[in-house]
Design a protein around this motif. Structure first.
Motif, PDB file in Angstrom:
ATOM      1  N   GLY A   1      -5.127  -0.001   2.528  1.00  0.00           N
ATOM      2  CA  GLY A   1      -3.995   0.096   1.365  1.00  0.00           C
ATOM      3  C   GLY A   1      -3.688  -1.319   1.589  1.00  0.00           C
ATOM      4  N   LYS A   2      -3.243  -1.247   2.756  1.00  0.00           N
ATOM      5  CA  LYS A   2      -1.879  -2.181   2.866  1.00  0.00           C
ATOM      6  C   LYS A   2      -3.052  -4.009   1.886  1.00  0.00           C
ATOM      7  CE  LYS A   2       0.864  -2.132   7.365  1.00  0.00           C
ATOM      8  NZ  LYS A   2       1.682  -2.040   6.391  1.00  0.00           N
ATOM      9  N   ILE A   3      -4.866  -3.857   1.936  1.00  0.00           N
ATOM     10  CA  ILE A   3      -5.381  -5.394   2.111  1.00  0.00           C
ATOM     11  C   ILE A   3      -4.868  -5.119   0.969  1.00  0.00           C
ATOM     12  CG2 ILE A   3      -7.373  -6.199   1.522  1.00  0.00           C
ATOM     13  CD1 ILE A   3      -7.823  -5.076   4.587  1.00  0.00           C
ATOM     14  N   ILE A   4      -5.316  -3.979  -0.254  1.00  0.00           N
ATOM     15  CA  ILE A   4      -5.091  -3.857  -1.174  1.00  0.00           C
ATOM     16  C   ILE A   4      -3.856  -4.064  -1.692  1.00  0.00           C
ATOM     17  CG2 ILE A   4      -5.529  -2.168  -3.373  1.00  0.00           C
ATOM     18  CD1 ILE A   4      -7.349  -1.304  -1.904  1.00  0.00           C
ATOM     19  N   GLY A   5      -2.428  -3.557  -1.274  1.00  0.00           N
ATOM     20  CA  GLY A   5      -1.299  -4.313  -1.419  1.00  0.00           C
ATOM     21  C   GLY A   5      -0.800  -5.348  -1.420  1.00  0.00           C
ATOM     22  N   MET A   6      -1.976  -6.439  -1.357  1.00  0.00           N
ATOM     23  CA  MET A   6      -1.388  -7.943  -1.039  1.00  0.00           C
ATOM     24  C   MET A   6      -1.734  -8.288  -2.427  1.00  0.00           C
ATOM     25  SD  MET A   6       0.160  -9.057   1.715  1.00  0.00           S
ATOM     26  CE  MET A   6      -0.361 -10.860   0.667  1.00  0.00           C
ATOM     27  N   ILE A   7      -2.251  -7.660  -3.133  1.00  0.00           N
ATOM     28  CA  ILE A   7      -2.991  -8.418  -4.056  1.00  0.00           C
ATOM     29  C   ILE A   7      -1.964  -8.146  -5.952  1.00  0.00           C
ATOM     30  CG2 ILE A   7      -4.495  -7.676  -6.934  1.00  0.00           C
ATOM     31  CD1 ILE A   7      -6.281  -6.912  -4.555  1.00  0.00           C
ATOM     32  N   PRO A   8      -0.574  -7.498  -5.600  1.00  0.00           N
ATOM     33  CA  PRO A   8       0.307  -7.274  -6.775  1.00  0.00           C
ATOM     34  C   PRO A   8       1.093  -8.075  -6.031  1.00  0.00           C
ATOM     35  CG  PRO A   8       0.181  -5.513  -6.272  1.00  0.00           C
ATOM     36  CD  PRO A   8      -1.146  -6.580  -5.973  1.00  0.00           C
ATOM     37  N   VAL A   9       1.328  -8.648  -4.827  1.00  0.00           N
ATOM     38  CA  VAL A   9       2.518  -9.203  -4.084  1.00  0.00           C
ATOM     39  C   VAL A   9       2.247 -10.659  -4.369  1.00  0.00           C
ATOM     40  CG1 VAL A   9       3.264  -9.779  -2.048  1.00  0.00           C
ATOM     41  CG2 VAL A   9       2.949  -8.029  -2.217  1.00  0.00           C
ATOM     42  N   LEU A  10       0.857 -10.564  -4.518  1.00  0.00           N
ATOM     43  CA  LEU A  10       0.146 -12.868  -4.266  1.00  0.00           C
ATOM     44  C   LEU A  10       0.237 -12.685  -6.372  1.00  0.00           C
ATOM     45  CD1 LEU A  10      -2.994 -12.711  -2.326  1.00  0.00           C
ATOM     46  CD2 LEU A  10      -0.764 -13.789  -1.253  1.00  0.00           C
ATOM     47  N   GLY A  11      -0.188 -12.180  -6.458  1.00  0.00           N
ATOM     48  CA  GLY A  11       0.130 -12.090  -8.350  1.00  0.00           C
ATOM     49  C   GLY A  11       1.820 -12.642  -8.614  1.00  0.00           C
ATOM     50  N   SER A  12       2.523 -11.646  -8.112  1.00  0.00           N
ATOM     51  CA  SER A  12       4.102 -12.365  -8.486  1.00  0.00           C
ATOM     52  C   SER A  12       4.695 -13.052  -7.800  1.00  0.00           C
ATOM     53  CB  SER A  12       4.739 -11.009  -7.532  1.00  0.00           C
ATOM     54  OG  SER A  12       6.487 -10.901  -8.494  1.00  0.00           O
ATOM     55  N   LEU A  13       4.500 -13.212  -6.527  1.00  0.00           N
ATOM     56  CA  LEU A  13       4.685 -15.042  -6.001  1.00  0.00           C
ATOM     57  C   LEU A  13       3.853 -16.054  -6.901  1.00  0.00           C
ATOM     58  CD1 LEU A  13       6.164 -16.400  -4.072  1.00  0.00           C
ATOM     59  CD2 LEU A  13       4.108 -15.767  -2.868  1.00  0.00           C
ATOM     60  N   GLY A  14       2.670 -16.144  -7.504  1.00  0.00           N
ATOM     61  CA  GLY A  14       1.910 -16.279  -7.818  1.00  0.00           C
ATOM     62  C   GLY A  14       2.907 -17.119  -9.477  1.00  0.00           C
ATOM     63  N   ILE A  15       3.136 -16.258 -10.130  1.00  0.00           N
ATOM     64  CA  ILE A  15       3.588 -16.318 -11.406  1.00  0.00           C
ATOM     65  C   ILE A  15       4.846 -16.428 -11.244  1.00  0.00           C
ATOM     66  CG2 ILE A  15       4.768 -15.219 -13.821  1.00  0.00           C
ATOM     67  CD1 ILE A  15       1.685 -15.737 -14.188  1.00  0.00           C
ATOM     68  N   ALA A  16       5.888 -16.752 -10.263  1.00  0.00           N
ATOM     69  CA  ALA A  16       6.756 -16.979  -9.827  1.00  0.00           C
ATOM     70  C   ALA A  16       6.887 -18.007  -9.601  1.00  0.00           C
ATOM     71  CB  ALA A  16       7.670 -16.204  -8.640  1.00  0.00           C
TER      72      ALA A  16
END
Length: 446
Positions: free
Chosen positions: A97-112
């Protein structure tokens, strides 16, 4: 959760503040340049019909789902996905769950990170308008070209980051909520002022015809539906990240269904308002309405140069656009900030500073137009819709049966109808998968 921990984490004080913050996260560059152009390109009112259908479907499935998911667990995507996996698989689901949860976090940071470069450009254009430099530029393409090069906007780029993170340091209610309550009303007021001016331009009527006269044959064009879907999806900030985080700051007695409806409504109003300003203004001077991103930095500034009191209206325009961009940027950066607070138990100040340093260190290397465009395309095509898809699967499929309905129903007096499960579990998840596949196939649809 102890009261002290709850206060440290932050919470929206009012329902209105939450709605305005979500509207702020949704209203961005896609509303201002992409929506008007696509409306005209794909059939005028015919495109609007397809767009409205998808806004309703996504608003009353994905948006309420992400809001309710975040509120139910009081966590961002990493914590939310972890708890969903634990509910289904027990302790062994925690690490996946923690590993998969990193995907949207990195996506949000990347777009920002990419978005912050563009905010710097807008700040430069605002200053250029105030100083008179922009209004006197003989070649607008060359003016933008000098800015959008490697290391060409470091000062303005960092100023945009400083303004954004200064607000975020103040916290959820005193920073994000309060500033959205100021910035979003000003955005709408300023664009209404611009609309009044544009309506009076000779030739503006052709722009309104381009946008609103229906070409019904376009409903038979698959691209009309594909791009209407992409426009609605990305405009509503469905990414499995920011809306989940904002939802985690939401009180239990708030009706998320009503909130989602308001967000969809005001985001659509912002897109229509922007379209009614941008396209007729461009048509009035016979410029290229299909110029894409350069519309904001080359075409529209050329329009302001040619109209009476153009400098005044350019200032109004760029202030409004900066407000729209900063409110979106706060939502994007809040996801990694929340992750550091929740997962590493860091203070908000420390978390904000870490994210700010990462954003500056990475962003400084993608300041050219080609670099930031390629960066944002890659993130928006491959990561953002994947994060939204995973969040939908987690909430509507992995969490126990009836859990999503219970959380969506919380704070709502009227019972949610039987439409909820089929629309969320099948229609929304299917649409999100389609966005991911179509985005790769078409090279981006948002």
């Amino acid at each position: 959760m102890k009261e002290k921990e709850k206060d440290a984490r932050g919470e929206f004080r009012t329902r209105l503040g939450f709605i305005i913050a979500c509207v702020g996260s949704a209203v961005g560059m896609g509303n201002i340049w992409m929506f008007p152009y696509r409306t005209g390109e794909f059939g005028g009112s015919a495109f609007l019909i397809a767009y409205f259908i998808f806004v309703i479907l996504l608003g009353f499935s994905g948006v309420i789902g992400e809001m309710a998911f975040g509120r139910s667990v009081k966590c961002g995507p990493i914590g939310a996905f972890t708890k969903a996996m634990e509910m289904r698989f027990g302790p062994k689901g925690r690490i996946p769950g923690k590993i998969i949860g990193m995907i949207p976090v990195l996506g949000s940071l990347g777009i920002a990170i990419g978005y912050s470069v563009v905010v710097g450009w807008f700040l430069k254009y605002l200053w250029g308008t105030i100083s008179g430099e922009l209004m006197q530029a003989e070649d607008m393409g060359a003016y933008f070209g000098e800015l959008a090069v490697d290391f060409g906007s470091i000062g303005w780029h960092f100023l945009g980051l400083l303004l954004t993170f200064a607000i975020m340091l103040m916290g959820v209610s005193k920073g994000i909520e309060k500033m959205n309550k100021v910035m979003m009303p000003i955005f709408f007021i300023f664009f209404i002022l611009l609309l009044i001016r544009v309506v009076m331009l000779p030739g503006a009527a052709e722009g309104y015809r381009y946008m609103f006269v229906p070409r019904w044959e376009e409903l038979g064009n698959i691209q009309t539906w594909v791009y209407a879907l992409g426009q609605a999806f990305f405009s509503l900030s469905l990414a499995g990240s920011g809306t989940i985080v904002y939802g985690s700051y939401l009180k239990k007695d708030i009706d998320v269904v009503s909130c989602a409806g308001n967000v969809a409504l005001f985001d659509t109003c912002a897109a229509l308002l922007a379209g009614m300003v941008v396209i007729p203004a461009v048509f009035a001077f016979g410029l290229d309405v299909g110029s894409g991103p350069p519309l904001m930095f080359i075409t529209l500034p050329a329009v302001f140069q040619q109209i009476p009191f153009g400098a005044l209206f350019a200032v109004i325009f760029f202030i409004a656009v900066i407000f729209a961009a900063v409110t979106s940027l706060m939502n994007l950066f809040e996801t990694p900030i929340e992750a550091l607070q929740s997962e590493l138990k860091l203070s908000r100040r420390t978390s904000v500073c870490i994210v700010a340093l990462i954003a500056a260190a990475v962003g400084v290397f993608i300041e050219s137009g080609d670099a930031v465009g390629g960066w944002m395309d890659a993130v928006s095509i491959y990561i953002i819709p994947l994060g939204a898809l995973i969040a939908a699967v987690m909430f509507f499929w992995i969490c126990p049966k009836g859990y999503a309905r219970e959380q969506i129903q919380m704070g709502r007096e009227k019972k949610v109808g039987k439409w909820l499960e089929p629309v969320t579990k099948y229609v929304f998840v299917g649409i999100t998968f389609a966005v991911y596949v179509l985005g790769i196939f078409f090279g981006g649809i948002g």
